[in-house]
Write a protein that holds these residues in place. Structure first.
Motif, mmCIF file in Angstrom:
data_model
loop_
_atom_site.group_PDB
_atom_site.id
_atom_site.type_symbol
_atom_site.label_atom_id
_atom_site.label_comp_id
_atom_site.label_asym_id
_atom_site.label_seq_id
_atom_site.Cartn_x
_atom_site.Cartn_y
_atom_site.Cartn_z
ATOM 1 N N UNK A 184 1.074 -0.959 -0.283
ATOM 2 C CA UNK A 184 -0.357 0.053 0.177
ATOM 3 C C UNK A 184 0.890 0.979 -0.162
ATOM 4 N N UNK A 185 0.203 2.219 -0.652
ATOM 5 C CA UNK A 185 0.986 3.423 -0.396
ATOM 6 C C UNK A 185 0.363 4.530 0.036
ATOM 7 N N UNK A 186 0.371 6.161 0.854
ATOM 8 C CA UNK A 186 -0.423 6.493 1.258
ATOM 9 C C UNK A 186 0.403 7.913 0.898
ATOM 10 N N UNK A 187 -0.224 9.016 0.137
ATOM 11 C CA UNK A 187 0.203 9.814 -0.516
ATOM 12 C C UNK A 187 -0.030 10.870 0.570
ATOM 13 N N UNK A 188 0.794 11.295 0.808
ATOM 14 C CA UNK A 188 0.548 12.491 1.614
ATOM 15 C C UNK A 188 1.058 13.966 1.448
ATOM 16 N N UNK A 189 1.606 13.770 -0.033
ATOM 17 C CA UNK A 189 2.226 15.559 -1.099
ATOM 18 C C UNK A 189 1.766 14.799 -2.216
ATOM 19 N N UNK A 190 0.852 15.921 -2.645
ATOM 20 C CA UNK A 190 1.025 15.914 -3.900
ATOM 21 C C UNK A 190 0.713 17.366 -4.298
ATOM 22 N N UNK A 207 0.969 19.892 -11.860
ATOM 23 C CA UNK A 207 2.265 20.378 -13.307
ATOM 24 C C UNK A 207 2.090 21.932 -12.211
ATOM 25 N N UNK A 208 2.928 22.886 -12.984
ATOM 26 C CA UNK A 208 2.326 24.491 -12.853
ATOM 27 C C UNK A 208 4.083 25.418 -13.559
ATOM 28 N N UNK A 209 4.223 26.341 -13.193
ATOM 29 C CA UNK A 209 5.106 27.158 -14.013
ATOM 30 C C UNK A 209 6.300 26.378 -13.803
ATOM 31 N N UNK A 210 6.829 25.793 -12.459
ATOM 32 C CA UNK A 210 7.938 25.368 -11.952
ATOM 33 C C UNK A 210 8.481 24.058 -12.940
ATOM 34 N N UNK A 211 7.260 23.389 -12.831
ATOM 35 C CA UNK A 211 7.437 21.747 -13.437
ATOM 36 C C UNK A 211 6.072 21.103 -14.335
ATOM 37 N N UNK A 212 6.434 20.422 -15.435
ATOM 38 C CA UNK A 212 5.293 20.313 -15.932
ATOM 39 C C UNK A 212 5.211 18.732 -15.404
ATOM 40 N N UNK A 213 5.603 18.464 -14.328
ATOM 41 C CA UNK A 213 5.163 16.949 -13.971
ATOM 42 C C UNK A 213 4.174 16.939 -12.534
ATOM 43 N N UNK A 214 3.951 15.589 -12.350
ATOM 44 C CA UNK A 214 3.152 15.485 -10.974
ATOM 45 C C UNK A 214 4.399 14.881 -10.071
ATOM 46 N N UNK A 215 4.519 15.109 -8.726
ATOM 47 C CA UNK A 215 5.867 15.061 -8.289
ATOM 48 C C UNK A 215 4.861 14.883 -6.543
ATOM 49 N N UNK A 216 5.474 13.351 -6.289
ATOM 50 C CA UNK A 216 4.329 13.111 -4.986
ATOM 51 C C UNK A 216 5.326 12.399 -4.255
ATOM 52 N N UNK A 217 4.622 12.621 -2.409
ATOM 53 C CA UNK A 217 5.651 11.439 -1.879
ATOM 54 C C UNK A 217 4.413 11.007 -0.989
ATOM 55 N N UNK A 218 4.891 10.069 -0.393
ATOM 56 C CA UNK A 218 4.106 8.998 -0.577
ATOM 57 C C UNK A 218 4.740 8.089 1.298
ATOM 58 N N UNK A 229 -7.967 15.726 -9.003
ATOM 59 C CA UNK A 229 -8.581 17.218 -8.527
ATOM 60 C C UNK A 229 -8.908 17.816 -7.226
ATOM 61 N N UNK A 230 -8.552 17.186 -6.653
ATOM 62 C CA UNK A 230 -8.347 16.550 -4.518
ATOM 63 C C UNK A 230 -6.994 17.201 -4.461
ATOM 64 N N UNK A 231 -5.722 17.132 -5.308
ATOM 65 C CA UNK A 231 -4.776 17.818 -5.171
ATOM 66 C C UNK A 231 -4.963 19.305 -5.468
ATOM 67 N N UNK A 232 -5.669 19.561 -6.157
ATOM 68 C CA UNK A 232 -5.920 21.689 -6.742
ATOM 69 C C UNK A 232 -6.617 22.112 -5.682
ATOM 70 N N UNK A 233 -7.605 21.071 -5.261
ATOM 71 C CA UNK A 233 -8.776 21.830 -4.334
ATOM 72 C C UNK A 233 -7.938 21.690 -3.586
ATOM 73 N N UNK A 234 -6.565 20.904 -2.560
ATOM 74 C CA UNK A 234 -6.412 21.238 -1.519
ATOM 75 C C UNK A 234 -5.384 22.540 -1.138
ATOM 76 N N UNK A 235 -4.578 22.262 -2.650
ATOM 77 C CA UNK A 235 -3.529 23.704 -2.776
ATOM 78 C C UNK A 235 -4.401 24.586 -2.926
#
Length: 246
Positions: free
Chosen positions: A89-95, A98-109, A234-240
């Motif tokens: 299992x993986x628990x995403x703690x940060x997501x 993409x933004x002006x600094x990076x075109x990637x999704x970046x996660x910590x889990x 969606x939730x990552x953007x909403x949280x941000x």
């Protein structure tokens, strides 16, 4: 012969640099899982079982040259790393989307080991009704857009002949739709982009928006995504946005 060897090495380096960068800090390991075994993903805001054992942490980010790093690819890379150390299992703690600094999704889990996870998943599948609106006389379309390319360009999103929202960077909105049937979602800047949608009452849909390269201001991109991926993005953007507005 040397030239061919250099070309092969160069090709490997290019392919490696194009993938997302993974770093890890693992404190405990078990026997690796078979590649066919599922790794359960707990997204932001989801609770993990009390018997979950943390094996360590992984971080997947932008190498500086990464191109193949959408959310599906990043999660698949995280699951592979989890399987190698026996995590199921993986628990995403940060997501970070993409933004002006990076075109990637970046996660910590957190990498987890959960005993009897099959029974937990069976219960979870019964109670997870986020994508079913029982007895509803409407559907919900979740529209979202991260930052990244063309961040300064906004556009109206249409369902058929009606504007349902104005899409800009770091945007997310849930829209109730009271008309069933086959229709089209479309947007236009210097050119028009259109995708079909079959609206059914009681269902939830996710639409990822963006901008692709164009001759002048860029062209809208519209993608219907599966509910698991859509909900996470969606939730990552909403949280941000919620953190920014506090």
């Amino acid at each position: 012969m040397k030239v061919n060897l250099y070309l092969i090495i160069g090709g490997i380096l290019i392919l490696t640099s194009c993938s997302a960068k993974l770093t890890s800090s693992i404190q405990k390991t078990y026997a690796p899982l078979d590649y066919k075994e599922e790794v359960r993903i707990f997204e932001l805001g989801e609770e993990i079982p009390p018997n979950a054992e943390k094996l360590g942490t992984i971080k997947i980010g932008d190498s500086g040259f990464s191109t193949n790093c959408n959310y599906d690819v990043v999660i698949e890379k995280a699951m592979l790393a989890s399987r190698k150390v026996g995590g199921n299992a993986l628990k995403i703690t940060e997501h970070y989307t993409p933004d002006i600094l990076s075109s990637c999704h970046r996660i910590i889990a957190d990498v987890l080991r959960i005993a009897d996870i099959e029974n937990f998943k069976a219960v979870d599948e019964i109670v997870d009704i986020d994508n079913v609106l029982f007895d509803a006389d409407y559907a919900i379309i979740n529209v979202y857009r991260a930052g990244g390319q063309g961040a300064l360009v906004s556009y109206d999103l249409y369902l058929g002949d009606s504007i349902i929202c104005r899409v800009s960077k770091n945007f997310c909105e849930s829209i109730k739709i009271y008309k069933e049937g086959l229709n089209s979602l479309w947007a236009k800047t210097e050119s028009k982009t259109e995708i079909p949608i079959n609206v059914e009452f009681g269902k939830t849909y996710y639409v990822r928006c963006g901008i692709t390269m164009g001759a002048f201001v860029g062209r809208p991109s519209l993608t219907m995504v599966d509910n698991n991926t859509g909900k996470a993005e969606f939730n990552a953007i909403e949280l941000k946005n919620n953190k920014k507005n506090k």
